[in-house]
Design a protein around this motif. Structure first.
Motif, PDB file in Angstrom:
ATOM      1  N   LEU A 235      -0.267   3.143  29.072  1.00 15.27           N
ATOM      2  CA  LEU A 235      -1.561   2.451  29.003  1.00 15.27           C
ATOM      3  C   LEU A 235      -1.348   0.931  29.023  1.00 15.27           C
ATOM      4  N   ALA A 236      -0.300   0.503  28.315  1.00 11.65           N
ATOM      5  CA  ALA A 236      -0.020  -0.938  28.247  1.00 11.65           C
ATOM      6  C   ALA A 236       0.430  -1.447  29.619  1.00 11.65           C
ATOM      7  N   GLU A 237       1.313  -0.703  30.260  1.00 13.21           N
ATOM      8  CA  GLU A 237       1.831  -1.141  31.555  1.00 13.21           C
ATOM      9  C   GLU A 237       0.710  -1.228  32.592  1.00 13.21           C
ATOM     10  N   LEU A 238      -0.169  -0.235  32.565  1.00 16.04           N
ATOM     11  CA  LEU A 238      -1.265  -0.213  33.549  1.00 16.04           C
ATOM     12  C   LEU A 238      -2.445  -1.087  33.124  1.00 16.04           C
ATOM     13  N   LYS A 239      -2.338  -1.663  31.912  1.00 19.53           N
ATOM     14  CA  LYS A 239      -3.428  -2.495  31.360  1.00 19.53           C
ATOM     15  C   LYS A 239      -4.763  -1.742  31.325  1.00 19.53           C
ATOM     16  N   ILE A 240      -4.703  -0.462  31.026  1.00 17.86           N
ATOM     17  CA  ILE A 240      -5.942   0.325  30.948  1.00 17.86           C
ATOM     18  C   ILE A 240      -6.736  -0.157  29.736  1.00 17.86           C
ATOM     19  N   PRO A 241      -7.992  -0.578  29.938  1.00 16.78           N
ATOM     20  CA  PRO A 241      -8.776  -1.021  28.788  1.00 16.78           C
ATOM     21  C   PRO A 241      -9.120   0.139  27.846  1.00 16.78           C
ATOM     22  N   ALA A 269       1.185  -3.503  20.416  1.00 14.98           N
ATOM     23  CA  ALA A 269       1.821  -2.584  21.371  1.00 14.98           C
ATOM     24  C   ALA A 269       1.513  -2.977  22.818  1.00 14.98           C
ATOM     25  N   GLY A 270       0.738  -4.053  22.974  1.00 12.91           N
ATOM     26  CA  GLY A 270       0.433  -4.529  24.325  1.00 12.91           C
ATOM     27  C   GLY A 270      -0.741  -3.818  24.971  1.00 12.91           C
TER      28      GLY A 270
END
Ligand code: ADE
Ligand code: ZN
Length: 336
Positions: A235-241, A269-270
């Motif tokens: 989720l953090a890598e893909l920047k999923i809101p 956790a970004g």
């Protein structure tokens, strides 16, 4: 006033997780019940408020569906939406992406068009008179069958170019995102954005299903992602809101105490988290109340406030130029 609460007040914000039916204040519920000759099982506004004690999501949903029975005419939906927009103005929410639950109304004989045109007319006035931009997200009730959701999407056909996206809400556990694969596929083919409530009460697997199956752009809530480090990383890598709702989480026992709210861990956790009110009339507060509750309980810092506000615009469905305009105004007002 605490300088952080002043900052919260001063900054423009976007709200991305608000059920318009959840902004029905007890006073308006009472007035509309009288206007429409609906009988409510409460003697007065105080007894309605006193009934808002929830042990879980379903406790709340039972009252939420009962409450919306007073909404019957286009004017009712206009008044409801306009009242929310006035709260936006008070809280400096300059952009709102609003959920509505058509099946909560069509299921009791109110036409889709009545609901949609009432909400839309208020949103148009909000843009012209208050300078608040908005988009509409139509949610499917997950405790109902997928055929019902499909029929609702087809009924929405004449309005689809005025709808930004579809969402998935109501009773989560036992109703996984995969139950709605076909209707979300069709929504995607129609060019609609897709979001889904997941990981509020349901397990992390539901978040994965929403991402990989339903192809959502955002996850509503997403708290239980924290149980799965690999999912958090993704989720953090893909920047999923993740549209997080602190006061809702407290009132629905997703967290036991606001001091335990995981929003800081999520930021650390970004994760791309935002703050939202969910159902403000039921959970005790609108946008700024949610931020202020985090200041009081977990000592939310200035930097965290600014990050959360920036995330709200970056995660919105606004076009690039509008996002840039709002982010620039946050930068100036934050004195950064
Ligand atoms: N409908 C309105 N508010 C909701 C919530 N917090 N979760 C699921 N469905 C909802
Ligand atoms: Zn919600």
């Amino acid at each position: 006033m605490d300088s952080r609460k002043q900052l919260i007040k001063n900054l423009p914000k976007a709200e991305l997780h608000i059920h318009i039916e959840g902004s029905l204040e007890p006073e308006m519920m009472f007035d509309l019940a009288q206007r429409n000759g609906v009988s409510l099982p409460y003697a007065d506004v105080e007894s309605i408020r006193a009934a808002y004690q929830f042990d879980c999501l379903q406790d709340f949903l039972d009252l939420y569906y009962q409450g919306m029975s007073v909404l019957q005419t286009q004017q009712d939906f206009y008044d409801l939406t306009w009242a929310y927009l006035l709260r936006c103005r008070d809280d400096n929410v300059v952009h709102a992406e609003i959920f509505f639950d058509p099946q909560g109304h069509t299921g009791r004989g109110v036409d889709f068009e009545t609901v949609f045109e009432g909400i839309s007319a208020a949103l148009r006035d909000g843009e012209h008179k208050l300078g608040i931009s908005s988009q509409i997200i139509m949610c499917f009730l997950r405790h109902l069958e997928e055929e019902d959701a499909m029929a609702t999407l087809i009924e929405a056909g004449p309005f689809v170019d005025r709808i930004a996206g579809v969402g998935l809400d109501s009773s989560e556990v036992g109703h996984p995102p995969s139950k709605f694969q076909d209707v979300f596929d069709l929504a995607g083919e129609l060019g609609l954005r897709r979001v889904a409530h997941a990981g509020e009460e349901g397990p992390p697997e539901y978040i994965l299903e929403a991402l990989d199956g339903l192809q959502v752009d955002r996850i509503d809530h997403g708290n239980r992602s924290l149980e799965d480090p690999a999912l958090v990383g993704r989720l953090a890598e893909l920047k999923i809101p993740l549209t997080v709702c602190p006061q809702s989480n407290l009132r629905l026992a997703v967290v036991a105490d606001m001091k335990d709210h995981p929003i800081r861990s999520m930021l650390e956790a970004g994760l791309n988290v935002t703050v939202n009110s969910d159902d403000p009339a039921y959970f005790g507060g609108y946008m700024n109340d949610n931020f202020n509750a985090l200041v009081d309980a977990i000592d939310l810092s200035e930097a965290e406030i600014i990050k959360l506000v920036n995330n709200s615009f970056e995660s919105s469905f606004l076009d690039k130029a509008s996002k840039q305009k709002h982010l620039e105004s946050v930068r100036v007002l934050a004195g950064a």
